[in-house]
Design an enzyme around this catalytic site. Sequence first.
Site, short mmCIF file in Angstrom:
data_model
loop_
_atom_site.label_atom_id
_atom_site.label_comp_id
_atom_site.label_asym_id
_atom_site.label_seq_id
_atom_site.Cartn_x
_atom_site.Cartn_y
_atom_site.Cartn_z
N GLU A 1 0.81 -1.22 0.00
CA GLU A 1 0.00 0.00 0.00
C GLU A 1 0.84 1.27 0.00
OE1 GLU A 1 -0.28 -2.37 2.26
OE2 GLU A 1 -2.35 -2.77 2.84
N ASP B 1 -1.76 -5.17 3.72
CA ASP B 1 -1.84 -5.45 5.15
C ASP B 1 -2.68 -6.71 5.44
OD1 ASP B 1 -0.26 -3.32 5.77
OD2 ASP B 1 -1.92 -1.95 6.16
N ASP C 1 -5.32 -7.99 6.84
CA ASP C 1 -6.68 -8.01 7.37
C ASP C 1 -7.68 -7.81 6.22
OD1 ASP C 1 -6.39 -5.32 6.81
OD2 ASP C 1 -6.59 -4.63 8.87
N GLU D 1 -9.36 -5.27 5.17
CA GLU D 1 -9.08 -4.08 4.37
C GLU D 1 -7.95 -4.36 3.38
OE1 GLU D 1 -10.27 0.19 4.56
OE2 GLU D 1 -10.99 -1.60 5.57
N TYR E 1 1.84 -5.52 13.14
CA TYR E 1 0.66 -4.86 12.59
C TYR E 1 -0.26 -4.37 13.71
CZ TYR E 1 -3.17 -3.96 9.35
OH TYR E 1 -4.15 -3.37 8.61
N ARG F 1 -3.46 -3.33 13.68
CA ARG F 1 -4.90 -3.62 13.73
C ARG F 1 -5.07 -5.10 14.02
NH1 ARG F 1 -4.72 -0.53 8.84
NH2 ARG F 1 -5.03 1.65 9.39
N HIS G 1 -3.96 -13.44 14.29
CA HIS G 1 -2.74 -12.65 14.22
C HIS G 1 -2.02 -12.62 15.55
CE1 HIS G 1 -3.76 -11.71 10.19
NE2 HIS G 1 -4.94 -11.27 10.55
#
Length: 737
Positions: A26, A99, A101, A103, A322, A324, A367
């Site tokens: 990203e 990432d 997840d 999203e 990470y 989140r 995670h």
Amino acid sequence: MQQRGKKMRFPTVASKRKPKTPIIVESPTKTRTLKRFLGDEYDVLATKGHVRDLPEKDFAVDLERGFRPTYEVIPARRRDLAVLAKHVAGADRVYLACDPDREGEAIAWHVAEVLGIEPDRRARIEFNEITERAVRAALAAPRPIDLNLVNAQQARRVLDRIVGYQLSPLLQQRLGGWGAGSRSLSAGRVQSAALRIVVERERERVAFVPQEYWRIRAVLRPVDREENFQAEVVRRDGEKLQLRNQTEADEALAELRQASYVVADVTRREVSERPQPPFRTSTLQRAASARLGFPAAKTMAVAQQLYEGVDLPEGTVGLITYMRTDSTRISAEARAAATKFIEANYGQEYVGPGARGKAAKGSQDAHEAIRPTDVSRTPDALGPYLTPDQQKLYRLIWQRFVASQMAPAVYDQTTVDISAGRYGLRTTARILRFPGWRAVYGAGEADDEAAEPGAGENGGAGNGSEPAEGIDGPAAPGEQKGKRNGEAVADRLPQLSPGEPLVLVDLLASQHFTQPPPRFTQGTLVAELERYGIGRPSTYAPILETLRQRRYVRSVGRYLVPTSLGIAVYDFLMEHFPHVMDLQFTARMEEQLDAVERGESDWVKVLEEFYEQFARWLQEAQTAEPKVIEGQTCPECGGRLVERFSRFGRFAACEKYPACKYTRDVGWAIAERCPECGQVLQVVLTRQGRLVVKCTAPECGYLRDSETHGEEAGGEESVQGGVQAAPKCEECGADLV
Ligand SMILES: [Zn+2]
Ligand SMILES: [Zn+2]
Ligand SMILES: [Zn+2]
């Protein structure tokens, strides 16, 4: 095409060489971090964020055809996408390293769709820390894009789009017409539930009636030594002492002055205090709010910088995992590194079993916790390379992680019971015998979750480590409301033995009032949302940000206060969309999205079920006649009174409006009765945007504004020659006159 692209960027590369495999991430920072250890093996490229979304101006959801969304390439990304297209054209395999997840999965899918990367060329890789070990392991285990994750993300996007697009015009029409201002009103799904929590807490605070109580402490000493200490009077005739006013306190003082004081019992025990588990998103946001004063959005932005990479002398390095995540799990490698670090820096006896929290509600636990990627990079060593905010947050994360792997702190606790006639006194002293995890977390730093006012109410929710009994421990649920001040704990007491007589030096009486439940901070609101199962690691900060941007909630210091607009929207939604405001309903929607993510539910079915209900509520709200207020008529013309809404909240208006302009407040009735006329009291919203308590009887003028001072009191007076302290306002610390 592809050759030309290569030449443009790397003119020295021989054209016959095999093209490098592209890796798409990203952010440009993530690109730099990856390049540091992947070198020239791969062509690392950045999307610079989302590439495709629902358009801003259109509804873009086809309700007739399976809720099919029509996505639009984000205009600002067009040029970047053209560059990406050249790099991926002709590549046999394209790694999608967004990432780890929902999203990230959705971004990977959108990029692949937009760039025309066919499924057999898509290689999704996932790592929750940008370290060489984790990235190499991910490259060795590519997988297809997980469409369940993508669909869960699409379902959330479409769901929020439906609610936003269909509810907002109605809100605008019903609330916009009555009153000034042209700002457009909008409503959202999850943030409406969050708004409810904030508004209802404020209402509860306004309706709260403080209860007076008194505490008495005795200053005592052994007969033969000048070693003064204090003990609190806790019992009378074997029962808990309750003093409700000065008269009762004076009666007790008179008896206590005459009593003889004797040590009744001395108990010593060892108390241990376990460390907290490492951070997950919600606990990080909460601790950063309590200890650093960071709003949730800031915490996430700074954490993202630490995760994606910071420039160190050796290059760009990802410093934390990470951010989140709803897991407090840590990898075996991280555990081993922590053990080694603790042994080397503190000693073998400081190594603990590793604190592990229970998984949060709805947690996939796939995670890891938020932890440093390399525990040997201490906050002090990194200091020169980090911004002040990065340094503060990294220190918090590093300390919490190291502490979580350390041994419990151990205290020697001494409790002394003293008898004085029919009264019983008690005092407790605690001495730290072995610091354990406190060696890194600091003895002065209280448990960060309980340190924040009000945090005790649900501290430890979804968090398996209950700190040892009596030490900074979270209060039991519900205990917060009207909680009395806790007993003070001393450092040191004289050596005392049972039967030993004591000399009374002084008696200290102090007046107190129970306190209403505290307002939420960003940190405690996130904890409350998590407790209900509303929101997920990626959405907590955006929920709070939306409430702020829409001006439904404002900040007073670190505390969240609903605005009059927020209260008006709350009133309207509670009346017409009770399900949207229902916390359990909102939590169930989140669970259904989780089920889509696990591949257990079909996303279109979830949307169908929701929309079937939502369309009905919308229809009912659109056609609803204003509610007639029973049993009351307009005092000016005798017409019926109906309930209306405006930007200033709910009110009653004459049905003959505009011929008759009579209006009056409509509030929420509370249990307390009017002290002046005995009628029902209600909480109403004033034009100034304040909630006040007002009598429902039109002829009675009783009004109580809890924000004005005067009902508060505090301080302490000594009744045997001590210094009398001026009472202080408990909110602002100013002297009360
Ligand atoms: Zn009228
Ligand atoms: Zn009254
Ligand atoms: Zn004040």
